[in-house]
Design an enzyme around this catalytic site. Structure first.
Site, PDB file in Angstrom:
ATOM      1  N   ASP A 116       0.863  -1.182   0.000  1.00 23.70           N
ATOM      2  CA  ASP A 116       0.000   0.000   0.000  1.00 23.70           C
ATOM      3  C   ASP A 116       0.905   1.239   0.000  1.00 23.70           C
ATOM      4  O   ASP A 116       1.360   1.694   1.045  1.00 23.70           O
ATOM      5  CB  ASP A 116      -0.926  -0.001   1.219  1.00 23.70           C
ATOM      6  CG  ASP A 116      -1.901   1.176   1.177  1.00 23.70           C
ATOM      7  OD1 ASP A 116      -1.672   2.110   0.370  1.00 23.70           O
ATOM      8  OD2 ASP A 116      -2.885   1.176   1.936  1.00 23.70           O
ATOM      9  N   HIS A 171       0.967   8.072   3.827  1.00 20.58           N
ATOM     10  CA  HIS A 171       1.679   7.395   4.905  1.00 20.58           C
ATOM     11  C   HIS A 171       3.190   7.638   4.876  1.00 20.58           C
ATOM     12  O   HIS A 171       3.929   7.105   5.697  1.00 20.58           O
ATOM     13  CB  HIS A 171       1.381   5.888   4.844  1.00 20.58           C
ATOM     14  CG  HIS A 171      -0.074   5.586   4.734  1.00 20.58           C
ATOM     15  ND1 HIS A 171      -0.958   5.841   5.755  1.00 20.58           N
ATOM     16  CD2 HIS A 171      -0.824   5.101   3.700  1.00 20.58           C
ATOM     17  CE1 HIS A 171      -2.179   5.498   5.368  1.00 20.58           C
ATOM     18  NE2 HIS A 171      -2.132   5.060   4.130  1.00 20.58           N
ATOM     19  N   ILE A 219       0.499   9.573   8.379  1.00 19.93           N
ATOM     20  CA  ILE A 219      -0.191   8.736   9.376  1.00 19.93           C
ATOM     21  C   ILE A 219       0.016   7.252   9.067  1.00 19.93           C
ATOM     22  O   ILE A 219       0.407   6.884   7.960  1.00 19.93           O
ATOM     23  CB  ILE A 219      -1.701   9.072   9.457  1.00 19.93           C
ATOM     24  CG1 ILE A 219      -2.418   8.792   8.119  1.00 19.93           C
ATOM     25  CG2 ILE A 219      -1.899  10.519   9.896  1.00 19.93           C
ATOM     26  CD1 ILE A 219      -3.939   8.913   8.204  1.00 19.93           C
ATOM     27  N   GLY A 265      -4.348   2.296   8.258  1.00 18.03           N
ATOM     28  CA  GLY A 265      -5.364   1.722   9.145  1.00 18.03           C
ATOM     29  C   GLY A 265      -5.160   0.215   9.294  1.00 18.03           C
ATOM     30  O   GLY A 265      -5.276  -0.344  10.400  1.00 18.03           O
TER      31      GLY A 265
HETATM   32  C1  LIG Z   1     -11.883  -1.716  -7.741  1.00 15.65           C
HETATM   33  C2  LIG Z   1     -11.577  -1.893  -6.314  1.00 15.65           C
HETATM   34  C3  LIG Z   1     -10.527  -2.875  -5.984  1.00 15.65           C
HETATM   35  C4  LIG Z   1     -10.440  -3.126  -4.527  1.00 15.65           C
HETATM   36  C5  LIG Z   1      -9.343  -2.378  -3.947  1.00 15.65           C
HETATM   37  C6  LIG Z   1      -9.347  -2.364  -2.453  1.00 15.65           C
HETATM   38  C7  LIG Z   1      -8.150  -1.567  -1.957  1.00 15.65           C
HETATM   39  C8  LIG Z   1      -8.021  -1.679  -0.478  1.00 15.65           C
HETATM   40  C9  LIG Z   1      -7.075  -0.707   0.088  1.00 15.65           C
HETATM   41  C10 LIG Z   1      -7.822   0.271   0.948  1.00 15.65           C
HETATM   42  C11 LIG Z   1      -6.905   1.278   1.473  1.00 15.65           C
HETATM   43  C12 LIG Z   1      -7.594   2.565   1.690  1.00 15.65           C
HETATM   44  C13 LIG Z   1      -6.576   3.656   1.875  1.00 15.65           C
HETATM   45  C14 LIG Z   1      -6.069   3.621   3.255  1.00 15.65           C
HETATM   46  C15 LIG Z   1      -6.017   4.752   3.942  1.00 15.65           C
HETATM   47  C16 LIG Z   1      -5.715   4.703   5.357  1.00 15.65           C
HETATM   48  O1  LIG Z   1      -5.209   3.762   5.909  1.00 15.65           O
HETATM   49  S1  LIG Z   1      -6.169   6.099   6.237  1.00 15.65           S
HETATM   50  C17 LIG Z   1      -5.722   5.694   7.899  1.00 15.65           C
HETATM   51  C18 LIG Z   1      -6.750   4.901   8.618  1.00 15.65           C
HETATM   52  N1  LIG Z   1      -8.003   5.609   8.775  1.00 15.65           N
HETATM   53  C19 LIG Z   1      -8.146   6.651   9.587  1.00 15.65           C
HETATM   54  O2  LIG Z   1      -7.223   7.113  10.219  1.00 15.65           O
HETATM   55  C20 LIG Z   1      -9.528   7.232   9.728  1.00 15.65           C
HETATM   56  C21 LIG Z   1      -9.849   7.466  11.166  1.00 15.65           C
HETATM   57  N2  LIG Z   1     -11.233   7.949  11.321  1.00 15.65           N
HETATM   58  C22 LIG Z   1     -11.560   9.244  11.262  1.00 15.65           C
HETATM   59  O3  LIG Z   1     -10.712  10.106  11.113  1.00 15.65           O
HETATM   60  C23 LIG Z   1     -13.013   9.574  11.403  1.00 15.65           C
HETATM   61  O4  LIG Z   1     -13.681   8.521  12.008  1.00 15.65           O
HETATM   62  C24 LIG Z   1     -13.705   9.882  10.036  1.00 15.65           C
HETATM   63  C25 LIG Z   1     -13.599   8.700   9.086  1.00 15.65           C
HETATM   64  C26 LIG Z   1     -13.050  11.140   9.405  1.00 15.65           C
HETATM   65  C27 LIG Z   1     -15.187  10.167  10.293  1.00 15.65           C
HETATM   66  O5  LIG Z   1     -15.285  11.111  11.308  1.00 15.65           O
HETATM   67  P1  LIG Z   1     -16.384  12.263  11.221  1.00 15.65           P
HETATM   68  O6  LIG Z   1     -16.235  13.026   9.960  1.00 15.65           O
HETATM   69  O7  LIG Z   1     -16.311  13.016  12.490  1.00 15.65           O
HETATM   70  O8  LIG Z   1     -17.698  11.399  11.088  1.00 15.65           O
HETATM   71  P2  LIG Z   1     -19.023  11.461  11.955  1.00 15.65           P
HETATM   72  O9  LIG Z   1     -19.582  12.837  11.855  1.00 15.65           O
HETATM   73  O10 LIG Z   1     -18.755  10.917  13.303  1.00 15.65           O
HETATM   74  O11 LIG Z   1     -19.943  10.430  11.188  1.00 15.65           O
HETATM   75  C28 LIG Z   1     -20.510  10.756   9.905  1.00 15.65           C
HETATM   76  C29 LIG Z   1     -21.179   9.501   9.375  1.00 15.65           C
HETATM   77  O12 LIG Z   1     -20.164   8.582   8.953  1.00 15.65           O
HETATM   78  C30 LIG Z   1     -20.223   7.376   9.720  1.00 15.65           C
HETATM   79  N3  LIG Z   1     -18.843   7.037  10.070  1.00 15.65           N
HETATM   80  C31 LIG Z   1     -18.069   7.698  10.937  1.00 15.65           C
HETATM   81  N4  LIG Z   1     -16.857   7.130  10.994  1.00 15.65           N
HETATM   82  C32 LIG Z   1     -16.887   6.103  10.140  1.00 15.65           C
HETATM   83  C33 LIG Z   1     -15.931   5.117   9.788  1.00 15.65           C
HETATM   84  N5  LIG Z   1     -14.705   5.092  10.326  1.00 15.65           N
HETATM   85  N6  LIG Z   1     -16.288   4.175   8.894  1.00 15.65           N
HETATM   86  C34 LIG Z   1     -17.525   4.147   8.363  1.00 15.65           C
HETATM   87  N7  LIG Z   1     -18.481   5.067   8.677  1.00 15.65           N
HETATM   88  C35 LIG Z   1     -18.153   6.015   9.546  1.00 15.65           C
HETATM   89  C36 LIG Z   1     -21.037   7.685  10.952  1.00 15.65           C
HETATM   90  O13 LIG Z   1     -21.695   6.555  11.425  1.00 15.65           O
HETATM   91  C37 LIG Z   1     -21.973   8.763  10.449  1.00 15.65           C
HETATM   92  O14 LIG Z   1     -23.079   8.148   9.814  1.00 15.65           O
HETATM   93  P3  LIG Z   1     -24.549   8.391  10.404  1.00 15.65           P
HETATM   94  O15 LIG Z   1     -24.515   7.845  11.791  1.00 15.65           O
HETATM   95  O16 LIG Z   1     -25.454   7.646   9.485  1.00 15.65           O
HETATM   96  O17 LIG Z   1     -24.727   9.879  10.346  1.00 15.65           O
END
Ligand SMILES: CCCCCCCCCCCCC/C=C/C(=O)SCCNC(=O)CCNC(=O)[C@H](O)C(C)(C)COP(=O)(O)OP(=O)(O)OC[C@H]1O[C@@H](n2cnc3c(N)ncnc32)[C@H](O)[C@@H]1OP(=O)(O)O
Length: 284
Positions: A183, A188, A203, A206
């Site tokens: 990745d 990162h 960072i 995840g």
């Molecule tokens: C063709 C496709 C092929 C497939 C390929 C697959 C590839 C796989 C690789 C994937 C790799 C992805 C890239 C990787 C990146 C990373 O690693 S980033 C590092 C790890 N992640 C983080 O550090 C994120 C940490 N979390 C946050 O910072 C926060 O939680 C947030 C995500 C920014 C959300 O916070 P906020 O904006 O305050 O949200 P809320 O207001 O609380 O909620 C809003 C709605 O969203 C829902 N929600 C909240 N958090 C999440 C979550 N983590 N996941 C899912 N949903 C979330 C929350 O429930 C709310 O919804 P409702 O309740 O309906 O309102």
């Protein structure tokens, strides 16, 4: 794949504080004439990267890839992962939600062993696309899910004292090591990219944090046996900076372990979820 599995193991902290750790050496070195090393169950998350796609392209959904965050991961393991094989992936859309300020996209990947045709594992990756919401009517925001509610990684943390607690300090270079598993997102590793995304420095992936948490559960609950892990669910609640200390608290609920991982230095919860166990017979 043997080398990939060992490199991944080092990336998620195997033998980080003890190079001859009695329960973890098997993930990086095969002692006593063993033919191969043991593969950590969370290595399954890397199989997704073998789909060959570099992004999530959905016609009509526009987003800035620099603002993408990993939101959740759900994994089902159907058999222990072999240390060497060829993989065939089938990818499908599992969910799409309009959250106004963000769009949430869920991609399911089923990974098959090419040689036997056996289904090895399923990953459901949830990505949180900041700034990409508002694509449907605000009176009835679009929401589609094709999987059962009991597979949702969001959990309620028990109020009781945890059954077990495990602490692990990540290295300042942890993300630089973890990225070698495939990745290469510059979020990162590149300070400028991290700033654009809203962070003071790069960072941790995840899935690296998730790997640390599941290792803690294997150590404390599974007595070092990774084959007891049947499923893993995690919601990323806050970013982790490489070098921070991860404290994972665990509660046993039947055949499930509920867990929560905190960053010790900032006293913040960064990850929570559950792990499904198979065949845990003796009392703990
Ligand atoms: C063709 C496709 C092929 C497939 C390929 C697959 C590839 C796989 C690789 C994937 C790799 C992805 C890239 C990787 C990146 C990373 O690693 S980033 C590092 C790890 N992640 C983080 O550090 C994120 C940490 N979390 C946050 O910072 C926060 O939680 C947030 C995500 C920014 C959300 O916070 P906020 O904006 O305050 O949200 P809320 O207001 O609380 O909620 C809003 C709605 O969203 C829902 N929600 C909240 N958090 C999440 C979550 N983590 N996941 C899912 N949903 C979330 C929350 O429930 C709310 O919804 P409702 O309740 O309906 O309102």
């Amino acid at each position: 794949m043997n080398r990939d599995a060992a490199l991944y193991a080092l990336g998620v902290g195997v033998c980080l504080s003890d190079a001859v750790d009695g329960v973890e050496l098997k993930y990086v070195y095969h002692e006593n004439g063993q033919g191969s090393i043991k593969v950590l169950p969370t290595f399954a998350t890397l199989l997704v990267l073998r789909s060959g796609a570099s992004g999530y392209n959905l016609p009509g959904l526009e987003y800035d890839p620099r603002l993408l965050l990993h939101g959740q991961q759900y994994i089902e393991l159907y058999k222990p992962l072999p240390s060497s094989c060829h993989i065939h992936n089938i990818v499908s859309l599992a969910g799409l939600h309009d959250k106004g300020k963000a769009a949430i996209l869920e991609i399911e990947t089923k990974s098959y062993e090419k040689e036997s045709g056996d289904l090895l594992c399923m990953n459901r990756t949830t990505v949180f696309l900041r700034g990409a919401g508002g694509f449907s009517k605000s009176s009835k925001p679009f929401s589609y899910t094709n999987y059962p509610m009991n597979q949702n990684p969001a959990v309620k943390i028990p109020e009781s004292k945890p059954f077990s607690v495990f602490e692990d300090r990540t290295q300042p270079s942890q993300a630089l090591l973890y990225r070698l598993s495939g990745d290469y997102n510059p979020l990162h590793s590149d300070p400028m990219v991290a700033k654009v995304a809203g962070f003071s420095q790069p960072i941790l992936h995840g899935l690296c944090t998730l790997g640390f948490a599941v290792r803690a559960i294997i150590k404390c609950i599974c007595r070092g046996d990774p084959d007891l892990i049947k499923s893993v669910a995690g919601r990323f609640l806050l970013h982790v900076y490489p070098g921070e200390t991860l404290v994972t608290e665990m509660w046993l609920e039947g055949s499930r372990v509920i867990y929560r991982t905190k960053v010790k230095e900032r006293k913040r919860t960064v990850l929570s979820g559950y792990v499904g166990l198979r065949g845990l017979t003796s009392s703990l």
